[in-house]
Design an enzyme around this catalytic site. Structure first.
Site, PDB file in Angstrom:
ATOM      1  N   HIS A 121       0.817  -1.228   0.000  1.00  0.00           N
ATOM      2  CA  HIS A 121       0.000   0.000   0.000  1.00  0.00           C
ATOM      3  C   HIS A 121       0.847   1.274   0.000  1.00  0.00           C
ATOM      4  O   HIS A 121       0.309   2.364  -0.108  1.00  0.00           O
ATOM      5  CB  HIS A 121      -0.935   0.039   1.219  1.00  0.00           C
ATOM      6  CG  HIS A 121      -1.951  -1.064   1.236  1.00  0.00           C
ATOM      7  ND1 HIS A 121      -2.796  -1.314   0.184  1.00  0.00           N
ATOM      8  CD2 HIS A 121      -2.242  -2.000   2.183  1.00  0.00           C
ATOM      9  CE1 HIS A 121      -3.571  -2.360   0.483  1.00  0.00           C
ATOM     10  NE2 HIS A 121      -3.250  -2.791   1.685  1.00  0.00           N
ATOM     11  N   ASP A 163      -3.073 -10.474  -2.305  1.00  0.00           N
ATOM     12  CA  ASP A 163      -3.590 -10.019  -1.018  1.00  0.00           C
ATOM     13  C   ASP A 163      -5.061  -9.630  -1.199  1.00  0.00           C
ATOM     14  O   ASP A 163      -5.463  -9.229  -2.289  1.00  0.00           O
ATOM     15  CB  ASP A 163      -2.754  -8.815  -0.551  1.00  0.00           C
ATOM     16  CG  ASP A 163      -3.097  -8.347   0.847  1.00  0.00           C
ATOM     17  OD1 ASP A 163      -2.401  -8.762   1.790  1.00  0.00           O
ATOM     18  OD2 ASP A 163      -4.069  -7.567   1.008  1.00  0.00           O
ATOM     19  N   HIS A 165      -6.520  -7.064  -0.275  1.00  0.00           N
ATOM     20  CA  HIS A 165      -6.623  -5.640  -0.588  1.00  0.00           C
ATOM     21  C   HIS A 165      -5.819  -5.317  -1.855  1.00  0.00           C
ATOM     22  O   HIS A 165      -4.774  -5.913  -2.096  1.00  0.00           O
ATOM     23  CB  HIS A 165      -6.070  -4.805   0.571  1.00  0.00           C
ATOM     24  CG  HIS A 165      -6.709  -5.096   1.899  1.00  0.00           C
ATOM     25  ND1 HIS A 165      -6.256  -6.093   2.741  1.00  0.00           N
ATOM     26  CD2 HIS A 165      -7.777  -4.528   2.503  1.00  0.00           C
ATOM     27  CE1 HIS A 165      -7.022  -6.117   3.831  1.00  0.00           C
ATOM     28  NE2 HIS A 165      -7.951  -5.186   3.715  1.00  0.00           N
ATOM     29  N   ASP A 250      -4.847 -12.674   3.699  1.00  0.00           N
ATOM     30  CA  ASP A 250      -6.037 -12.167   4.393  1.00  0.00           C
ATOM     31  C   ASP A 250      -7.332 -12.402   3.629  1.00  0.00           C
ATOM     32  O   ASP A 250      -8.405 -12.043   4.104  1.00  0.00           O
ATOM     33  CB  ASP A 250      -5.866 -10.680   4.748  1.00  0.00           C
ATOM     34  CG  ASP A 250      -5.275  -9.848   3.617  1.00  0.00           C
ATOM     35  OD1 ASP A 250      -5.034 -10.405   2.521  1.00  0.00           O
ATOM     36  OD2 ASP A 250      -5.046  -8.648   3.832  1.00  0.00           O
TER      37      ASP A 250
HETATM   38 ZN   LIG Z   1      -4.387  -7.073   2.856  1.00  0.00          ZN
END
Ligand SMILES: [Zn+2]
Length: 344
Positions: A121, A163, A165, A250
Site C-alpha cells: 500500500h 492479497d 486488498h 487475508d
Molecule cells: Zn491485505
C-alpha cells in the site's frame, strides 16, 4: 525456492497498542513452518548498509517521503495515520526488508521472504492520491524487488498480488511502466483502499500492462481457481522472465480483515501457477492476520514446491456475482493480452 524468515521481524516494529500487524504474525508463521517440517533460513538485517538501502528506497519512493519518514522516526513512537504506526526501530526494519527484497532479485535468487512491515500500500509519496491511509505499510518491498529485477536486466517482469486488498502502492509506482501487474483483490467498492477497478489498465508505456481482477464479496475457491485458470492462459503465453509476488493471506475465510472465503485450494492453485511459470521469483509477505498465515501460507508453499496434497474446493461464491466476475475478468485479460503479447 527457499524460505527466508527475516529474524528481526519478530523483535522489532512493535505496536504500543492493539494492532493486527504485529510481530506475533511472524511467530505464527515460524511455528506453522516448524510444525509442518519445512526448513527455512533466518536472515538478519543487522549490519545492512543503511545508506545504500536509503538510496534504494529513494528509487521506489520520492526523496521527500523518505526524508519525512526519517524525521518522523526521530519523534517515534508516532502514528503516521489511523492505520499505520511507527516505532523507534520501524524505519530500520522496513529499510532492512526492502534491502533484502532488492538484493535477492538483483542476484536472481528465488525466495519467499517472510518479514514485515508489509509494503504494497506504500505509494510513491506514502498513501496514494485519494486513499486515506497507507494501510500498515512503510516502504514498498515489492517495488524494491521489481527494481532489483530491472537492474539485473530482465525485461518481461510479472508482479502478481493476491492479497485481499488492492496493491495500490505497487500499482501506482509502476503505472506508467511496462511491468505486467496482475492484482486479485476484493471488490474495491467494499474494501480499503477502494482502488483497483477493472478499467485501471495503466497509462503511457504502462498502458495495457495492469490487470485488476475484482473478487466479489464471499468469493470462494470455486471462483478463484477458475480465475487462476484464465490468468494462467495469459501468463503462460507472456512467459515472464522474472516474477515478484505480493503474497497476502487475508483473503482466507475468517482471517479477519476482509470478506472473502478462500481456503487452501485457492492458495495451492496460486502457488502452482507461480511454479509453472518457472522464472526467478521473489515472494514477499504482505497481509494475513490469523488463520490465513497458517493454512493459506502452507498451501501456497505446497503449490510453489510442487507437492500434491488433496484440497476440497469450497464453493461459496454467490452465482450471479461469480458470473459477473468471470465476464469482467475475461474483458480485462483480453485488453491486457492484446497489448502485452504484441509488445512483448
Ligand atoms: Zn491485505
Amino acid at each position: 525456492m527457499i524460505l527466508v524468515l527475516v529474524r528481526e521481524s519478530i523483535t522489532m516494529h512493535k505496536p504500543w497498542f492493539q494492532h493486527p500487524e504485529n510481530p506475533g504474525r511472524i511467530v505464527e508463521v515460524k511455528s506453522a513452518l516448524s510444525t509442518e517440517g519445512y526448513s527455512f533460513i533466518e536472515e538478519s538485517i543487522q549490519g545492512f548498509n543503511y545508506s545504500e538501502a536509503l538510496k534504494t528506497a529513494k528509487r521506489v519512493h520520492s526523496s521527500e517521503y523518505i526524508e519525512y519518514l526519517e524525521k518522523l522516526s526521530r519523534r517515534a513512537p508516532v502514528e503516521i495515520d489511523e492505520d499505520t504506526y511507527m516505532a523507534k526501530d520501524t524505519l530500520n526494519l522496513a529499510l532492512g526488508f526492502l534491502n533484502l527484497a532488492y538484493e535477492y532479485s538483483l542476484k536472481s535468487n528465488s525466495a519467499f521472504l517472510i518479514g514485515r512491515p508489509p509494503g504494497h500500500h506504500a505509494g510513491f509519496i506514502g498513501a496514494t492520491p485519494g486513499v486515506s491511509t497507507q494501510g500498515f505499510c512503510i516502504l514498498n518491498n515489492a517495488a524494491g524487488a521489481i527494481r532489483g529485477f530491472i537492474d539485473a536486466g530482465y525485461k518481461r517482469i510479472l508482479a502478481l498480488d493476491f492479497d485481499a486488498h488492492h496493491g495500490n502502492g505497487t500499482m501506482e509506482i509502476f503505472y506508467r511502466e511496462r511491468i505486467l501487474q496482475v492484482d486479485l483483490h476484493q471488490d474495491p467498492t467494499t474494501l480499503y483502499p477502494h482502488t483497483g477497478y477493472p478499467d485501471e489498465v495503466g497509462e503511457g508505456e504502462g498502458y495495457g500492462y495492469k490487470a485488476n481482477i475484482v473478487l466479489p464479496r464471499y468469493t470462494g475457491d470455486d471462483l478463484l481457481v477458475q480465475l487462476v485458470g484464465l490468468i494462467r492462459d495469459l501468463l503462460v503465453k507472456y512467459s515472464p522472465e522474472a516474477i515478484v509476488v505480493s503474497a497476502g493471506f487475508d483473503a482466507f475465510e475468517n482471517d479477519g480483515l476482509a470478506d472473502l472465503a478462500l481456503t487452501e485450494a485457492s492458495y495451492y492453485a496460486l502457488g502452482s501457477l507461480v511454479r509453472e511459470l518457472n522464472a526467478p521469483t521473489v515472494v514477499l509477505l504482505e497481509g494475513g492476520y490469523s488463520v490465513g498465515l497458517k493454512r493459506g501460507l502452507l498451501a501456497f508453499i505446497k503449490g510453489l514446491q510442487g507437492e500434491s496434497p488433496e484440497y476440497p474446493l469450497l464453493t461459496k461464491t454467490p452465482s450471479t456475482a461469480r458470473r459477473l466476475a468471470l465476464e469482467s475478468t475475461s474483458r480485462v485479460l483480453d485488453k491486457v493480452s492484446k497489448r502485452v503479447l504484441q509488445t512483448a
